[in-house]
Each structure stands twice: as structure tokens, then as C-alpha cells.
Design a protein around this motif. Structure first.
Motif, PDB file in Angstrom:
ATOM      1  N   PRO A 308      72.545  77.901   0.657  1.00 61.72           N
ATOM      2  CA  PRO A 308      71.725  77.087   1.557  1.00 61.72           C
ATOM      3  C   PRO A 308      72.534  76.004   2.270  1.00 61.72           C
ATOM      4  CG  PRO A 308      70.914  76.972  -0.729  1.00 61.72           C
ATOM      5  CD  PRO A 308      72.119  77.843  -0.742  1.00 61.72           C
ATOM      6  N   ALA A 309      73.609  75.549   1.641  1.00 65.16           N
ATOM      7  CA  ALA A 309      74.385  74.455   2.233  1.00 65.16           C
ATOM      8  C   ALA A 309      75.120  74.890   3.496  1.00 65.16           C
ATOM      9  CB  ALA A 309      75.378  73.892   1.222  1.00 65.16           C
TER      10      ALA A 309
ATOM     11  N   ARG B  27      83.396  64.551   1.270  1.00 68.53           N
ATOM     12  CA  ARG B  27      82.643  65.027   2.428  1.00 68.53           C
ATOM     13  C   ARG B  27      82.264  63.879   3.359  1.00 68.53           C
ATOM     14  NH1 ARG B  27      81.532  70.471   2.587  1.00 68.53           N
ATOM     15  NH2 ARG B  27      81.828  71.534   0.590  1.00 68.53           N
ATOM     16  N   HIS B  56      70.565  64.829   9.324  1.00 66.13           N
ATOM     17  CA  HIS B  56      71.462  65.954   9.091  1.00 66.13           C
ATOM     18  C   HIS B  56      72.366  65.699   7.890  1.00 66.13           C
ATOM     19  CE1 HIS B  56      75.365  68.078   9.931  1.00 66.13           C
ATOM     20  NE2 HIS B  56      74.524  69.087   9.867  1.00 66.13           N
ATOM     21  N   GLU B  59      70.387  65.839   4.602  1.00 68.31           N
ATOM     22  CA  GLU B  59      70.104  67.227   4.234  1.00 68.31           C
ATOM     23  C   GLU B  59      71.341  67.868   3.611  1.00 68.31           C
ATOM     24  OE1 GLU B  59      68.493  69.761   7.412  1.00 68.31           O
ATOM     25  OE2 GLU B  59      69.522  71.450   6.461  1.00 68.31           O
ATOM     26  N   GLN B  60      72.509  67.622   4.220  1.00 67.60           N
ATOM     27  CA  GLN B  60      73.748  68.161   3.670  1.00 67.60           C
ATOM     28  C   GLN B  60      74.055  67.571   2.291  1.00 67.60           C
ATOM     29  OE1 GLN B  60      76.540  70.320   4.216  1.00 67.60           O
ATOM     30  NE2 GLN B  60      74.853  71.338   5.241  1.00 67.60           N
ATOM     31  N   LYS B  63      71.947  69.380  -0.177  1.00 65.29           N
ATOM     32  CA  LYS B  63      72.370  70.769  -0.379  1.00 65.29           C
ATOM     33  C   LYS B  63      73.688  70.848  -1.130  1.00 65.29           C
ATOM     34  CE  LYS B  63      70.147  73.110   3.518  1.00 65.29           C
ATOM     35  NZ  LYS B  63      70.389  73.651   4.873  1.00 65.29           N
ATOM     36  N   GLN B  64      74.619  69.972  -0.780  1.00 63.42           N
ATOM     37  CA  GLN B  64      75.913  70.007  -1.451  1.00 63.42           C
ATOM     38  C   GLN B  64      75.774  69.567  -2.915  1.00 63.42           C
ATOM     39  OE1 GLN B  64      78.579  71.365  -0.341  1.00 63.42           O
ATOM     40  NE2 GLN B  64      78.101  71.603   1.824  1.00 63.42           N
TER      41      GLN B  64
END
Lengths: 560, 173
Positions: A308-309, B27, B56, B59-60, B63-64
Motif C-alpha cells: 500500500p505504501a 524519509r 500526502h 498518509e505516507q 503507510k510506511q
């Protein structure tokens, strides 16, 4: 068989896990802290391949994994043995290759004391492994070893490192190997969301100019046949990324080939003109997209990936779809109607004719031409491994891949020196296909000592070495972006590669003029032993097409 | 740029904090604060991470973080009703002639004096970020010698839980 309660040492536990996981080969390099593992490995029928540098152990395991579809396994010792692995691990991580690495570590009572050959390899490899472990207690080893294989192979594959202190490897262990894996923080999504799958079917139905974009995720998922079925059912062009080469046959009329900064002109134009782009197991990395604001400007973008990432990371996505590509395509196929896109395919044909892949005028022996001939002679049925540089791009553009898992290269990290050890791994994994390494004099010299490993393993690898006595991809960058000031790219002390091959006991051949090409290639193909062909080329060769920085994919620099 | 509060359940294992903190730095994500401690289930820790970034980036980040094997669950609780608290210890100059004034400030903020020396005091205060900022600002004119803030911890209001399924054997997650 698993002995549930019998006491055995940590190393013996590991061998049990190896048997359960079907490990056939370990690539490695011994040293003090890892000897307990080697001592037990010797008692099994698992083959060990002794490399010349630990980096090559990971590359070879990676080549093995990419050809066999299994998980590669490596051993290395603590300290320098472990740090030498780092480039190999990072390479595998960037290309999502399943590899499990076991390192020896100094005994637990010495950990943290800066002992001889101690290094914090779990700390070092956190950013370049999918997960890693330092095993402090032997009772945890059965679970950890099993988890390591599970994590490496499932979801988005990747390298996992297990660091085992010497005393842990020698300690008696009572814990059984668990029947089930229970990882509450790791639950990869395989099945696509049904609503999103239906939405994708709708997008496909509405689109006039859809384009399939196939990446390494398709190969990892084994979804090549399903992609083929989808492409034929809806009659749309198919492009691939570098890792996706071969996942869709390039001799198929729907294939437009590789896209990207050195992509095929037709593919790059198709990206710019399509109105629906369906990314299948791709990352949309910077070498694919070019200037992101000019990427696929007319298209809605659907992105299918198991990670998903990756979705929404590099560009806006209109339809995200998380899942295993095979599983999603199986759901999707019944929902899409058989259709045709004649006008779009006609346009693709026009693009192909208008913007052919050419390499312009040049010297006597053209590397692009040599690779085209190799593609014809092997009928695209050999395994090609490459290093990194101009030859990597020529090999990607001019060979003509028709089978999945036949182009093996360091695509994400761009690791020079990957090719030879990867060819060794590929050669050991492949029973019936010829393995060719296409390389350059720069990359080849990075891991050249592995020639000895290949000889020891009796592998009849074919090495096509383009020698321009320079780092010509760097030269190309300096040519276009650094005022043609060529710095630090010239090799004046290269060995005689033909005699070098001979001194390893291999056969050395040389191509100096065009008439040599066919006879030398065909002699190498017939040889049943390791054969190195040195092919002399001009350092002025360029890789075309080339998309300059800040440009869109359709704004390519082409040869004169 | 906005601030979001993430409540993250992680395995209570060595190295987990390194994995999470390392992910933020490599990151390029900005941690505003991070507080960590074990939960009602000793095998699970909760990190409350306040992170800055646009939609954005947030969200990253989620997810990460989710990709880390040791991360069990992530909840962005910013838009939910929650109690957020921080604890601060402030060592402030307090000559006898200003002590009365300082004690008044302590009173107003419902803080406490937990240590006293000849010419300084240590004040302990808890509250949300604004309150802590306010008490800091109020004490600043006296001369703050040292300050320690814990970073925010947070809990959803009402009977609803965020990952409280973690209680018991933890296998329900």
C-alpha cells in the motif's frame, strides 16, 4: 522431521528449519563467529557455494531467487563479513528479492563491547531489510528462523537478516519450531477490494486509450499469464518497467516494450497519449516517470500493488487497488468485456513507425547490433544477467525478451558488480537455460574474482564484456550535463580480459570487427564451459533514447 | 503543514523505537513529539507520535509505519474526541521577592511545586499542549533554568477504545 521436544543446539535448529523450507543452496563465506552454523551445514545435503566476497553471496542468492522463484539463503560472519553484505542486501531490497541472510555475531556476553569483529549489523541493515533480528535467546531461534523465511517470501518480498551470536548458535534449545506463524503486525493484503476491482473494470470500459504497465510485482506474483489474458481480451498495448522485462513477450503485437528515461520511443509516446494507465506491480520511480508533472498527462491512473505504501507515493492515483496482482486479475477478468481499441492500436502502430528504436551511425562494432544478434541467436530463450551502465540499457532495449525471469539486473539500486554473482546464482537455479552475463569493463572489475567461484561450480556461463576502457555511462552524463569535461572515467590499466579468462581456466574470445560477431557468439554458445567474449567498442557510444532532466517522457533525445 | 496525532501500538521489543525513529529521519518526516510506554498488555507498547506534514506526507507516514513488522496498529486520532496530556518539569528562578507571584501562576494552572531551593523551584504541570505552552510563557519572565517535556500522550474519550483489543492475550488484533 521436526523433533518437537528433543534438545538440540541453535545451529541444529536452523538446519531443521532449512529442511522444512526446502533450502537447497547456501551462498556464503565463513569466519569465526559463524562456524557453528557451518559445522552443522556440513552434516546436511544442502550445497554450499563459497564465494570470494560476501557482497557476491547476496547477489548470487538474489540471482538464484529470481530464477528459481524460491528464497535465496546466505551465510556470513560477524564484523567485516556482515558489513560486506550491505550492498548486496540493499540491492535485493530495492528489487524486492526474497533472501534470508544469517550472520554470525560475537557471543552475547561480548555484544556491545567493541569486541574483535563485532559490528551492529541489525542496526546497520534496518533501512535495507524488510525485517531483521538479533537472536538473544536460543529458545527464540526456532520461531525467528521460521518467521524470517515467511516474511522474506510473502507480501512484497524482500531480504530478512538474522544475526546469531556464537553462543546462541551453540546453546541447547528445547523450543519446538512453531506450527503456525503469528505476526500480529504483519498481515499482507492479497485479495483486492471488490468495489475497487469493479471500479477498475468500469474505468477500462470507459477508456479509449488504455495502457497496461507491467512491473516486477507481476513476476513476483506469477501473474504473467493473467496479464497476457487481460491484454488480449481488451486489446490494449502493454509496456514494461526494467524489472518487468519479459513478463509480457516483446514479440507480441501488443507489446510496446520498456518505458522510462531510456525507454523505447513508442512506449514513451504511448504513456504520454494514453487516457488510462494501469500500473501492475510497479513503483512509478523517477527513472520511469521523468518529470512527474508531465507524466501521463491525459491519463487516469489505476495502480495495483501489494504494497500500500507504493500507491500514491510518487504520483497522484485515481484508482488505488491493494492486493496480489494474480488474485486481483482473477477477480477482474470476468468483469471486463472482450473489447477492441482499433483506433488506439492504429495510433500505436503509427508511433512505432514514426519513432523507431535506432542507434544512429557509429563505429565498426556496435554493441546494440551485437545484442540484437545475440537475441536472435538465442531466440530470446537465454537468461540474461547484467551489470550497470550503458550495456545494461542496451541489453534491456535490444535483446527482445519473450519469457519472464530472463532479464536479471540491479534495477532499483543500480549496483555495478551485480551481474557475475547473479549469473552464478542463476546458473545454479536454471537446469536447462543458457546463462549470459552482459557487462562492461567497469562493472565487471567490481566483482571479477567471482570468476573463480563460477569455475569451481562448473558453470558454463557466457560473458559478453563490452570493453571501451572507460565508464561510458558516466561519460555520457558528462557529455550532456557537464560541458563534455570527461573526468575520472578512463581506465588505462585494464587487464587483457581474454588472457584473464584463460588464467582462470575459462575460454577467452575477442570481437574486434563486425565480421567476428556471429562466429564468436556462435562458438561461445556451443562451448560447454565458461566463455568470456571481450567485445571492443567505442567509448563514444551513447544510450538512446534519453529523456533529459525536467523533460517529459515524449521529449527524448534521439541519435542523429 | 498540519500537526497530526498518531496513536501507534507496537511490539514491546528492543529496537522498536530505533526502527520507528529511524524511519522518520530517513524519509524526512518531522516528529514534533514522541512518547512511548507499555500498555495494559506488557507485550505491547503505545507510541503517541505528533507529526507535522501535509495530507500526502501523513498518509505516507502511516503507510510506511505499517510496513514495519513490529508495528501492530496505527490510528490517527487527531479528529476524534480525545484527552491529550503532556507533563512538564520547569526549574525556574524564584528569589524570595517573586515567589508569591510564581505560586499564583502555579495555582492558576493547577500545577504543583515539587522541589524548592534557595533561589529556584521546580514546577510540575500537566495538560494539553496549549496549557503547557501557556505556563511556560508565564514563567519565562522569571528566568527558566531548565525544562523537560514528555511529549503528548493521548486517549480516546468515552467507552470506545483505540486498539484496546490489545488487552488480554493480544491475539485478537
Amino acid at each position: 522431521m521436526v523433533q518437537q521436544s528433543k534438545e538440540r543446539t541453535g545451529s541444529q535448529v536452523l538446519m531443521e528449519v532449512f529442511q522444512n523450507e526446502g533450502v537447497e543452496i547456501v551462498f556464503g563465506y565463513p569466519g569465526g563467529a559463524v562456524l557453528p552454523l557451518y559445522h552443522e551445514l556440513a552434516k546436511t545435503d544442502i550445497k554450499h557455494v563459497l564465494v570470494r566476497h560476501e557482497q557476491s553471496a547476496v547477489h548470487a542468492a538474489s540471482g538464484y531467487a529470481r530464477i528459481s522463484g524460491k528464497t535465496g539463503v546466505c551465510f556470513a560472519t560477524s564484523g567485516p563479513g556482515a558489513t560486506n553484505l550491505v550492498t548486496g542486501i540493499a540491492t535485493a531490497y530495492m528489487d524486492s528479492v526474497p533472501v534470508v541472510i544469517f550472520t554470525g555475531q560475537v557471543p552475547t556476553f561480548m555484544v556491545g563491547s567493541d569486541a574483535f569483529q563485532e559490528t551492529d549489523i541489525t542496526g546497520i541493515t534496518i533501512p535495507i531489510t524488510k525485517h531483521n533480528y538479533l537472536v538473544n535467546n536460543v529458545e527464540e531461534l526456532p520461531r525467528i528462523a521460521k518467521e524470517a523465511f515467511y516474511i522474506a517470501k510473502t507480501g512484497r518480498p524482500g531480504p530478512v537478516l538474522v544475526d546469531i551470536p556464537k553462543d546462541v548458535a551453540l546453546a541447547p534449545c528445547k523450543a519446538p519450531i512453531p506450527e503456525k506463524i503469528e505476526l500480529r503486525g504483519y498481515k499482507p493484503t492479497y485479495k483486492g477490494h471488490p468495489g475497487q476491482v469493479r471500479a477498475l473494470a468500469k474505468l477500462i470500459k470507459e477508456a479509449e486509450r488504455p495502457l497496461l504497465f507491467v512491473g516486477g510485482g507481476v513476476v513476483a506474483s506469477g501473474a504473467e499469464d493473467l496479464v497476457f489474458e487481460l491484454a488480449e481480451k481488451i486489446q490494449v498495448p502493454v509496456a514494461t518497467s526494467l524489472t518487468g522485462l519479459g513478463a509480457f513477450p516483446e514479440n507480441h503485437p501488443l507489446s510496446v516494450g520498456m518505458v522510462g528515461l531510456h525507454g523505447k520511443p513508442c512506449a514513451n509516446h504511448a504513456f504520454t497519449e494514453c487516457d488510462l494507465l494501469i500500473g501492475l506491480g510497479v513503483r512509478f520511480d523517477d527513472r520511469v516517470t521523468g518529470a512527474i508533472e508531465k507524466f501521463a498527462p491525459q491519463a487516469k491512473i489505476a495502480h495495483l500493488d501489494i504494497d500500500p505504501a507504493e500507491i500514491g507515493k510518487n504520483l497522484r492515483v485515481d484508482l488505488p487497488l491493494v492486493g496480489d496482482i494474480s488474485s486481483v486479475l482473477k477477480e477482474l477478468l470476468p468483469l471486463v468485456e472482450t473489447s477492441r481499441h482499433d483506433a488506439w492500436l492504429k495510433r500505436i502502430k503509427e508511433l512505432r513507425n514514426k519513432y523507431p528504436l535506432t542507434y544512429g551511425p557509429g563505429g565498426e562494432v556496435r554493441p546494440q547490433w551485437v545484442i540484437e544478434r545475440l537475441g536472435e541467436m538465442t531466440r530470446g530463450q537465454a537468461i540474461i544477467t547484467t551489470d550497470v551502465g550503458q550495456h545494461q540499457m542496451w541489453a534491456a532495449l535490444f535483446y527482445g525478451y519473450t519469457k519472464s525471469r530472463t532479464y536479471i539486473s540491479s534495477c532499483g539500486l543500480g549496483t555495478m558488480g551485480y551481474g557475475l554473482p547473479a549469473a552464478i546464482g542463476a546458473g545454479l537455479a536454471s537446469k536447462d537455460m543458457q546463462v549470459w552475463l552482459i557487462t562492461g569493463d567497469g562493472s565487471f572489475q567490481m566483482n571479477m574474482p567471482e570468476l573463480a567461484t563460477a569455475m569451481e561450480q562448473g558453470l558454463p556461463l557466457k560473458i559478453l564484456l563490452f570493453n571501451n576502457q572507460s565508464l561510458a555511462m558516466v561519460r555520457q552524463l558528462q557529455h550532456f550535463y557537464y560541458e563534455k569535461q570527461y573526468t575520472a572515467i578512463e581506465f588505462t590499466g585494464n587487464p587483457d580480459f581474454v588472457r584473464l579468462a584463460e588464467c582462470y581456466g575459462a575460454e577467452g574470445l575477442r570481437i574486434t570487427k563486425k565480421e567476428d560477431v556471429l562466429p564468436v557468439l556462435s562458438q561461445a554458445m556451443k562451448n560447454n564451459r565458461l566463455t568470456l567474449i571481450e567485445c571492443l567498442i567505442s567509448e563514444e557510444e551513447m544510450v538512446y533514447p534519453m529523456v533529459p532532466p525536467g523533460a517529459g517522457l515524449n521529449e527524448m533525445i534521439m541519435p542523429d | 503543514m498540519m500537526k497530526r496525532t498518531l496513536s501507534v501500538l507496537v511490539e514491546n521489543r528492543p529496537g522498536v523505537l530505533t526502527r520507528v525513529a529511524g524511519l522518520f529521519s530517513r524519509r524526512g518526516y518531522n516528529i514534533h513529539s514522541l512518547a512511548v510506554g507499555h500498555t495494559e498488555n506488557p507485550s505491547i507498547s503505545r507510541m503517541t507520535i505528533v507529526v507535522e506534514g501535509d495530507a500526502h506526507i501523513i498518509e505516507q507516514v502511516e503507510k510506511q509505519l505499517n510496513k514495519l513488522i513490529d508495528v501492530i496498529k496505527i490510528s490517527d486520532i487527531t479528529d476524534e474526541p480525545y484527552v491529550g496530556r503532556e507533563l512538564v518539569l520547569i526549574k525556574v528562578n524564584a528569589e524570595p521577592d517573586v515567589r508569591g507571584e510564581i505560586m499564583q501562576i502555579v495555582e492558576i494552572f493547577r500545577a504543583r511545586i515539587v522541589d524548592i531551593a534557595r533561589n529556584s523551584v521546580i514546577i510540575e504541570a500537566t495538560g494539553d499542549e496549549e496549557k503547557i505552552d501557556a505556563i511556560e510563557a508565564s514563567l519565562k519572565p522569571f528566568g527558566i533554568r531548565e525544562m523537560v517535556r514528555t511529549g503528548k500522550i493521548a486517549m480516546i474519550r468515552g467507552a470506545k477504545t483505540k486498539g484496546m483489543e490489545a488487552s488480554g492475550d493480544g491475539s485478537a488484533i
